[in-house]
Enzyme design. Structure first.
Site, mmCIF file in Angstrom:
data_model
loop_
_atom_site.group_PDB
_atom_site.id
_atom_site.type_symbol
_atom_site.label_atom_id
_atom_site.label_comp_id
_atom_site.label_asym_id
_atom_site.label_seq_id
_atom_site.Cartn_x
_atom_site.Cartn_y
_atom_site.Cartn_z
ATOM 1 N N TRP A 155 0.841 -1.211 0.000
ATOM 2 C CA TRP A 155 0.000 0.000 0.000
ATOM 3 C C TRP A 155 0.868 1.250 0.000
ATOM 4 C CZ3 TRP A 155 -0.993 -4.349 2.970
ATOM 5 C CH2 TRP A 155 -2.167 -5.031 2.631
ATOM 6 N N HIS A 177 -7.288 1.556 2.353
ATOM 7 C CA HIS A 177 -8.328 0.576 1.999
ATOM 8 C C HIS A 177 -9.479 0.670 3.007
ATOM 9 C CE1 HIS A 177 -5.590 -2.493 4.366
ATOM 10 N NE2 HIS A 177 -5.849 -1.413 5.052
ATOM 11 N N ARG A 203 -4.235 6.549 -2.216
ATOM 12 C CA ARG A 203 -2.867 6.009 -2.266
ATOM 13 C C ARG A 203 -1.930 6.974 -2.979
ATOM 14 N NH1 ARG A 203 -3.902 -0.415 -3.185
ATOM 15 N NH2 ARG A 203 -5.442 -0.571 -1.535
ATOM 16 N N GLN A 217 -13.652 1.524 -2.694
ATOM 17 C CA GLN A 217 -13.605 0.088 -2.402
ATOM 18 C C GLN A 217 -14.942 -0.349 -1.819
ATOM 19 O OE1 GLN A 217 -10.297 -1.260 0.007
ATOM 20 N NE2 GLN A 217 -8.987 -1.456 -1.796
ATOM 21 N N VAL A 260 -5.845 -12.034 6.372
ATOM 22 C CA VAL A 260 -6.709 -13.194 6.111
ATOM 23 C C VAL A 260 -5.878 -14.475 6.062
ATOM 24 C CG1 VAL A 260 -8.724 -12.196 4.938
ATOM 25 C CG2 VAL A 260 -6.595 -12.479 3.666
ATOM 26 N N ALA A 314 -14.128 -11.793 4.726
ATOM 27 C CA ALA A 314 -14.035 -10.385 4.328
ATOM 28 C C ALA A 314 -13.540 -10.307 2.902
ATOM 29 C CB ALA A 314 -13.074 -9.642 5.251
HETATM 30 N N1 DAH Z 1 -7.696 -4.274 1.588
HETATM 31 C C1 DAH Z 1 -7.164 -5.015 0.484
HETATM 32 C C2 DAH Z 1 -6.536 -4.036 -0.512
HETATM 33 O O1 DAH Z 1 -6.866 -2.909 -0.512
HETATM 34 C C3 DAH Z 1 -8.229 -5.831 -0.192
HETATM 35 C C4 DAH Z 1 -8.712 -6.921 0.713
HETATM 36 C C5 DAH Z 1 -8.085 -8.157 0.694
HETATM 37 C C6 DAH Z 1 -9.786 -6.708 1.573
HETATM 38 C C7 DAH Z 1 -8.522 -9.166 1.515
HETATM 39 C C8 DAH Z 1 -10.222 -7.737 2.411
HETATM 40 C C9 DAH Z 1 -9.580 -8.972 2.358
HETATM 41 O O2 DAH Z 1 -11.241 -7.592 3.262
HETATM 42 O O3 DAH Z 1 -10.036 -9.983 3.168
HETATM 43 O O4 DAH Z 1 -5.733 -4.428 -1.310
#
Ligand code: DAH
Length: 350
Positions: A155, A177, A203, A217, A260, A314
């Site tokens: 990020w 995010h 970002r 998002q 995760v 998620a």
């Molecule tokens: N937050 C991640 C991103 O911005 C995307 C994401 C990945 C969200 C896995 C989630 C997850 O909730 O379980 O790249």
């Protein structure tokens, strides 16, 4: 004098009947009864007349006067009535008027958002908002991404000048995010819960046709007993079929995100080649549209949830990317450009 009066009567009766406007009628009235009008002038001559003549002329003048006044009043009503009939007779058909083709509509992102929210409200998901300006903890630390962990490279973060607010440098940022909502949601709600977060993220990007510093998002955070990747697959299909249509196919591939375990990428069948492989999908036949997975036990613990009893799923989808594919938009900067000429082309059906 007698003849003169009869002449005036005939002459003006004819003029009055052929008058077509109220204004014309007013001038005729003035020409008769005004200061220098014919009737006024005739009356002025009465003192000069012999008594005999006056006896005949006076009642005649009264009749001529009354006759002409009546004629004017009658014609005035006819003209008014005619105008009214003309108005009511004319058809003013507003219903059939063709509306200009370039009328406005909601921004494609707004309609996408409304549609997505309703798709998930139907499944019992509730909307949640998390701050755009947030702490390093909620955006990274509590999501199992400690400081100096290489995963932070995923990020490109915009940090705020936090010292001004008495906060340690590097601790205040623009959320990268919507996952910054996860631990907050867990701390604030009783289990089980189904939450969705739709909103802006930021970002530090080198801007080009595929990179934008501000974007959207769509996150879900779902915690209950006994959830699995199968639930994630079902929900992904629910979203992608809802947006792209029933023929859309969905698959998950292994992916890494520190918050995760297991982690996955959610792919949609390439809408251009239907899986055969083309330029857009780089020959793969599938397009990655989201990051997802089972919420990591450490993150559940940070949210005050016992991972031995509960599990969570998620994901984070990128609406800009989905809409670019759906409408063949080839520059991500289109969405926030304010370029109406371009944006009016894309209308997401409700
Ligand atoms: N937050 C991640 C991103 O911005 C995307 C994401 C990945 C969200 C896995 C989630 C997850 O909730 O379980 O790249």
């Amino acid at each position: 004098m007698e003849e003169k009066l009869i002449l005036i009567l005939k002459d003006y009766q004819q003029k009055i009947t052929s008058a077509s406007t109220l204004k014309g009628l007013d001038s005729l009235f003035l020409a008769l009864f005004g200061k220098n009008g014919e009737i006024t002038q005739a009356t002025k001559e009465f003192p000069k007349l012999a008594k005999e003549e006056l006896r005949v002329v006076a009642p005649l003048l009264a009749r001529v006067k009354a006759g002409l006044e009546e004629a004017v009043t009658k014609r005035r009503e006819e003209i008014r009535e005619g105008g009214y009939q003309k108005l009511t007779g004319e058809k003013l058909d507003l219903g059939s008027a063709e509306l200009p083709k370039d009328k406005g509509h909601l921004h494609v992102i707004t309609t996408f958002e409304e549609k997505t929210v309703s798709l998930f409200q139907n499944l019992g998901f509730q909307r949640y908002d998390a701050p755009h300006i947030d702490s390093d903890d909620f955006n990274f630390g509590l999501l199992n991404i400690p400081e100096d962990h290489p995963a932070r490279d995923l990020w490109d973060t915009l940090y705020l000048d936090s010292e001004k607010f008495g906060i340690e440098p590097g601790k205040l940022l623009l959320r990268t995010h919507t996952s910054n909502s996860q631990v907050r949601i867990m701390r604030e709600h009783k289990i089980p819960f189904r939450m969705m977060v739709l909103g802006r993220c930021f970002r530090y990007e080198n801007l080009d046709a595929r990179h934008e510093h501000t974007f959207e998002q769509f996150e879900i955070v779902y915690v209950d007993k006994g959830l699995s990747m199968a639930n994630l697959q079902y929900l992904s299909e629910h979203l992608l079929k809802g947006i792209f249509g029933e023929e859309m196919k969905v698959r998950m591939t292994p992916g890494y995100y520190p918050f995760v375990e297991p982690g996955a990428g959610v792919d949609g069948l390439c809408i251009f080649c239907k899986g055969k492989g083309c330029k857009v999908c780089g020959g793969v036949g599938w397009l990655e549209l989201a990051g997802a997975g089972m919420i990591h036990p450490t993150v559940l613990k940070n949210g005050g949830i016992d991972p031995k009893i509960y599990s969570g799923i998620a994901w984070g989808f990128g609406p800009f990317r989905m809409l670019m594919l759906k409408y063949g938009i080839n520059d991500i900067r289109t969405f926030l450009s304010g370029n109406l000429k371009e944006l009016l082309k894309y209308e997401e059906e409700k």
